[in-house]
Scaffold this motif. Structure first.
Motif, PDB file in Angstrom:
ATOM      1  N   ALA A   1       0.841  -1.204   0.000  1.00 48.53           N
ATOM      2  CA  ALA A   1       0.000   0.000   0.000  1.00 48.53           C
ATOM      3  C   ALA A   1       0.876   1.254   0.000  1.00 48.53           C
ATOM      4  CB  ALA A   1      -0.937  -0.007   1.208  1.00 48.53           C
ATOM      5  N   ARG A   2       1.971   1.225   0.758  1.00 48.24           N
ATOM      6  CA  ARG A   2       2.887   2.374   0.777  1.00 48.24           C
ATOM      7  C   ARG A   2       3.493   2.595  -0.598  1.00 48.24           C
ATOM      8  NH1 ARG A   2       4.408   0.091   5.902  1.00 48.24           N
ATOM      9  NH2 ARG A   2       6.306  -0.785   5.000  1.00 48.24           N
ATOM     10  N   ARG A   3       3.936   1.505  -1.229  1.00 54.31           N
ATOM     11  CA  ARG A   3       4.524   1.613  -2.571  1.00 54.31           C
ATOM     12  C   ARG A   3       3.532   2.183  -3.572  1.00 54.31           C
ATOM     13  NH1 ARG A   3       7.451  -3.981  -3.234  1.00 54.31           N
ATOM     14  NH2 ARG A   3       8.788  -3.553  -1.483  1.00 54.31           N
ATOM     15  N   ASP A   4       2.316   1.664  -3.561  1.00 55.21           N
ATOM     16  CA  ASP A   4       1.301   2.149  -4.506  1.00 55.21           C
ATOM     17  C   ASP A   4       1.041   3.636  -4.310  1.00 55.21           C
ATOM     18  OD1 ASP A   4       1.042  -0.355  -5.637  1.00 55.21           O
ATOM     19  OD2 ASP A   4      -0.799  -0.864  -4.539  1.00 55.21           O
ATOM     20  N   LEU A   5       0.913   4.042  -3.062  1.00 52.92           N
ATOM     21  CA  LEU A   5       0.657   5.449  -2.763  1.00 52.92           C
ATOM     22  C   LEU A   5       1.826   6.328  -3.198  1.00 52.92           C
ATOM     23  CD1 LEU A   5      -1.311   7.451  -1.415  1.00 52.92           C
ATOM     24  CD2 LEU A   5      -0.127   7.010   0.729  1.00 52.92           C
ATOM     25  N   VAL A   6       3.043   5.916  -2.871  1.00 52.20           N
ATOM     26  CA  VAL A   6       4.222   6.716  -3.225  1.00 52.20           C
ATOM     27  C   VAL A   6       4.385   6.790  -4.738  1.00 52.20           C
ATOM     28  CG1 VAL A   6       6.750   6.801  -3.140  1.00 52.20           C
ATOM     29  CG2 VAL A   6       5.448   6.402  -1.044  1.00 52.20           C
ATOM     30  N   ILE A   7       4.267   5.684  -5.417  1.00 49.69           N
ATOM     31  CA  ILE A   7       4.433   5.691  -6.876  1.00 49.69           C
ATOM     32  C   ILE A   7       3.379   6.570  -7.525  1.00 49.69           C
ATOM     33  CG2 ILE A   7       4.233   4.264  -8.955  1.00 49.69           C
ATOM     34  CD1 ILE A   7       5.711   2.050  -7.368  1.00 49.69           C
ATOM     35  N   ALA A   8       2.132   6.446  -7.114  1.00 54.63           N
ATOM     36  CA  ALA A   8       1.063   7.261  -7.703  1.00 54.63           C
ATOM     37  C   ALA A   8       1.321   8.749  -7.460  1.00 54.63           C
ATOM     38  CB  ALA A   8      -0.293   6.855  -7.126  1.00 54.63           C
ATOM     39  N   GLY A   9       1.593   9.110  -6.224  1.00 48.99           N
ATOM     40  CA  GLY A   9       1.811  10.521  -5.906  1.00 48.99           C
ATOM     41  C   GLY A   9       3.085  11.076  -6.507  1.00 48.99           C
ATOM     42  N   PHE A  10       4.144  10.282  -6.481  1.00 50.66           N
ATOM     43  CA  PHE A  10       5.431  10.726  -7.004  1.00 50.66           C
ATOM     44  C   PHE A  10       5.349  10.986  -8.507  1.00 50.66           C
ATOM     45  CE2 PHE A  10       9.571   9.593  -8.914  1.00 50.66           C
ATOM     46  CZ  PHE A  10      10.349  10.605  -8.366  1.00 50.66           C
ATOM     47  N   THR A  11       4.775  10.060  -9.242  1.00 46.35           N
ATOM     48  CA  THR A  11       4.707  10.232 -10.693  1.00 46.35           C
ATOM     49  C   THR A  11       3.814  11.400 -11.078  1.00 46.35           C
ATOM     50  OG1 THR A  11       3.016   8.501 -10.819  1.00 46.35           O
ATOM     51  CG2 THR A  11       5.296   7.838 -11.257  1.00 46.35           C
ATOM     52  N   GLU A  12       2.733  11.596 -10.366  1.00 45.87           N
ATOM     53  CA  GLU A  12       1.874  12.758 -10.648  1.00 45.87           C
ATOM     54  C   GLU A  12       2.627  14.059 -10.370  1.00 45.87           C
ATOM     55  OE1 GLU A  12      -1.679  12.120  -8.368  1.00 45.87           O
ATOM     56  OE2 GLU A  12      -2.257  10.395  -9.610  1.00 45.87           O
ATOM     57  N   GLU A  13       3.381  14.095  -9.282  1.00 48.20           N
ATOM     58  CA  GLU A  13       4.152  15.291  -8.934  1.00 48.20           C
ATOM     59  C   GLU A  13       5.267  15.539  -9.946  1.00 48.20           C
ATOM     60  OE1 GLU A  13       5.517  18.707  -7.206  1.00 48.20           O
ATOM     61  OE2 GLU A  13       3.592  17.688  -6.986  1.00 48.20           O
ATOM     62  N   VAL A  14       5.928  14.484 -10.374  1.00 45.07           N
ATOM     63  CA  VAL A  14       7.014  14.624 -11.349  1.00 45.07           C
ATOM     64  C   VAL A  14       6.478  15.194 -12.661  1.00 45.07           C
ATOM     65  CG1 VAL A  14       8.584  13.268 -12.812  1.00 45.07           C
ATOM     66  CG2 VAL A  14       8.559  12.907 -10.360  1.00 45.07           C
ATOM     67  N   VAL A  15       5.360  14.674 -13.130  1.00 38.79           N
ATOM     68  CA  VAL A  15       4.786  15.173 -14.384  1.00 38.79           C
ATOM     69  C   VAL A  15       4.298  16.605 -14.204  1.00 38.79           C
ATOM     70  CG1 VAL A  15       2.891  14.872 -16.048  1.00 38.79           C
ATOM     71  CG2 VAL A  15       4.252  12.902 -15.310  1.00 38.79           C
ATOM     72  N   ARG A  16       3.652  16.901 -13.081  1.00 35.03           N
ATOM     73  CA  ARG A  16       3.192  18.271 -12.827  1.00 35.03           C
ATOM     74  C   ARG A  16       4.368  19.240 -12.858  1.00 35.03           C
ATOM     75  NH1 ARG A  16       3.475  22.217  -9.697  1.00 35.03           N
ATOM     76  NH2 ARG A  16       4.818  21.125  -8.258  1.00 35.03           N
ATOM     77  N   ALA A  17       5.432  18.883 -12.157  1.00 35.27           N
ATOM     78  CA  ALA A  17       6.602  19.759 -12.111  1.00 35.27           C
ATOM     79  C   ALA A  17       7.245  19.888 -13.498  1.00 35.27           C
ATOM     80  CB  ALA A  17       7.622  19.236 -11.103  1.00 35.27           C
ATOM     81  N   TYR A  18       7.329  18.805 -14.224  1.00 33.49           N
ATOM     82  CA  TYR A  18       7.932  18.815 -15.554  1.00 33.49           C
ATOM     83  C   TYR A  18       7.148  19.720 -16.508  1.00 33.49           C
ATOM     84  CZ  TYR A  18       9.574  16.973 -20.055  1.00 33.49           C
ATOM     85  OH  TYR A  18      10.075  16.839 -21.330  1.00 33.49           O
ATOM     86  N   ARG A  19       5.847  19.680 -16.410  1.00 33.06           N
ATOM     87  CA  ARG A  19       4.996  20.456 -17.322  1.00 33.06           C
ATOM     88  C   ARG A  19       4.845  21.915 -16.903  1.00 33.06           C
ATOM     89  NH1 ARG A  19       4.878  17.000 -21.590  1.00 33.06           N
ATOM     90  NH2 ARG A  19       3.371  15.322 -21.348  1.00 33.06           N
ATOM     91  N   THR A  20       4.992  22.219 -15.618  1.00 36.26           N
ATOM     92  CA  THR A  20       4.645  23.569 -15.163  1.00 36.26           C
ATOM     93  C   THR A  20       5.818  24.394 -14.663  1.00 36.26           C
ATOM     94  OG1 THR A  20       4.129  22.798 -12.922  1.00 36.26           O
ATOM     95  CG2 THR A  20       2.306  22.867 -14.510  1.00 36.26           C
ATOM     96  N   VAL A  21       6.870  23.779 -14.196  1.00 32.74           N
ATOM     97  CA  VAL A  21       8.013  24.541 -13.686  1.00 32.74           C
ATOM     98  C   VAL A  21       9.294  23.977 -14.267  1.00 32.74           C
ATOM     99  CG1 VAL A  21       6.886  25.158 -11.505  1.00 32.74           C
ATOM    100  CG2 VAL A  21       8.306  23.126 -11.589  1.00 32.74           C
ATOM    101  N   ALA A  22      10.270  24.818 -14.397  1.00 38.14           N
ATOM    102  CA  ALA A  22      11.558  24.355 -14.905  1.00 38.14           C
ATOM    103  C   ALA A  22      12.183  23.417 -13.877  1.00 38.14           C
ATOM    104  CB  ALA A  22      12.476  25.545 -15.156  1.00 38.14           C
ATOM    105  N   PRO A  23      12.534  22.204 -14.286  1.00 41.57           N
ATOM    106  CA  PRO A  23      13.128  21.273 -13.337  1.00 41.57           C
ATOM    107  C   PRO A  23      14.570  21.636 -13.008  1.00 41.57           C
ATOM    108  CG  PRO A  23      13.005  20.280 -15.507  1.00 41.57           C
ATOM    109  CD  PRO A  23      12.356  21.632 -15.606  1.00 41.57           C
ATOM    110  N   ILE A  24      14.927  21.480 -11.772  1.00 41.61           N
ATOM    111  CA  ILE A  24      16.301  21.706 -11.322  1.00 41.61           C
ATOM    112  C   ILE A  24      16.952  20.345 -11.168  1.00 41.61           C
ATOM    113  CG2 ILE A  24      17.743  22.581  -9.447  1.00 41.61           C
ATOM    114  CD1 ILE A  24      15.458  24.530  -8.865  1.00 41.61           C
ATOM    115  N   ASP A  25      18.179  20.237 -11.599  1.00 39.16           N
ATOM    116  CA  ASP A  25      18.905  18.975 -11.501  1.00 39.16           C
ATOM    117  C   ASP A  25      19.565  18.890 -10.132  1.00 39.16           C
ATOM    118  OD1 ASP A  25      20.339  16.684 -11.780  1.00 39.16           O
ATOM    119  OD2 ASP A  25      21.533  17.366 -13.496  1.00 39.16           O
ATOM    120  N   PHE A  26      18.893  18.222  -9.197  1.00 43.51           N
ATOM    121  CA  PHE A  26      19.440  18.089  -7.849  1.00 43.51           C
ATOM    122  C   PHE A  26      20.579  17.071  -7.785  1.00 43.51           C
ATOM    123  CE2 PHE A  26      15.394  20.156  -6.788  1.00 43.51           C
ATOM    124  CZ  PHE A  26      15.879  21.175  -6.005  1.00 43.51           C
TER     125      PHE A  26
END
Length: 181
Positions: free
Chosen positions: A83-108
């Protein structure tokens, strides 16, 4: 508009300009003067909100990790690793795409970024927390390697850029599940 509202807008404008320049030129190649020039203001205006370039980077790191911190907190409350994995993967991928589409990504992962005092430590602590949430107290070498690859999905995003957001999220979710299985 109140002074506080104007101050918040100006502070955010500094962050937006810095984020775009850091993504375009890299952290090391961007100066506070460059940020001020991009905003059309004097460097003193930037200094008022951020005394150093490292302070800007710290604020940008806060932006990046605040949603992910909340996601990890929610995952940590789940009883099962699955359940933790499913939640993290779902939220992480949505956040990554949101950030990629809306803000310039910084290479950490950029060595000049990671060399800023405290940045590498914060990122490593975040990774340890994510590993524990995803895998429990004893992650395998393969799981840690998969998590490391998950941290930089930019090449995948550039390759699949033409996909609509929902399809891109689903593709990233499938990839992440394979990476950390």
């Amino acid at each position: 508009m109140t002074r506080a509202e104007q101050a918040a807008r100006t502070r955010q404008a500094v962050l937006d300009a810095a984020r775009a320049l850091f993504a375009e030129r890299g952290f090391a190649a961007t100066s506070l003067q460059d940020i001020a020039d991009a905003m059309g203001v004097r460097k003193a205006n930037v200094y008022y909100y951020f005394p150093t370039k490292a302070a800007i980077l710290d604020a940008l790191l806060d932006e990046r990790t605040s949603r992910l911190d909340a996601l990890l907190a929610a995952a940590e409350s789940e009883a099962s690793v699955e359940a933790r994995r499913d939640l993290v993967i779902a939220g992480f991928t949505e956040e990554v795409v949101r950030a990629y589409r809306t803000v310039a990504p910084i290479d950490f992962a950029d060595p000049s970024v990671r060399s800023v005092p405290g940045v590498a430590e914060r990122l490593e602590a975040f990774t340890r927390r994510a590993a524990k949430a995803l895998f429990g107290p004893h992650p395998s070498v393969d799981q840690l390697a998969g998590l490391a690859v998950m941290h930089d999905l930019k090449p995948v995003m550039r390759t699949l850029d033409r996909l609509p957001d929902d399809e891109l999220v689903r593709a990233l979710q499938r990839l992440c599940r394979r990476l950390i299985a």
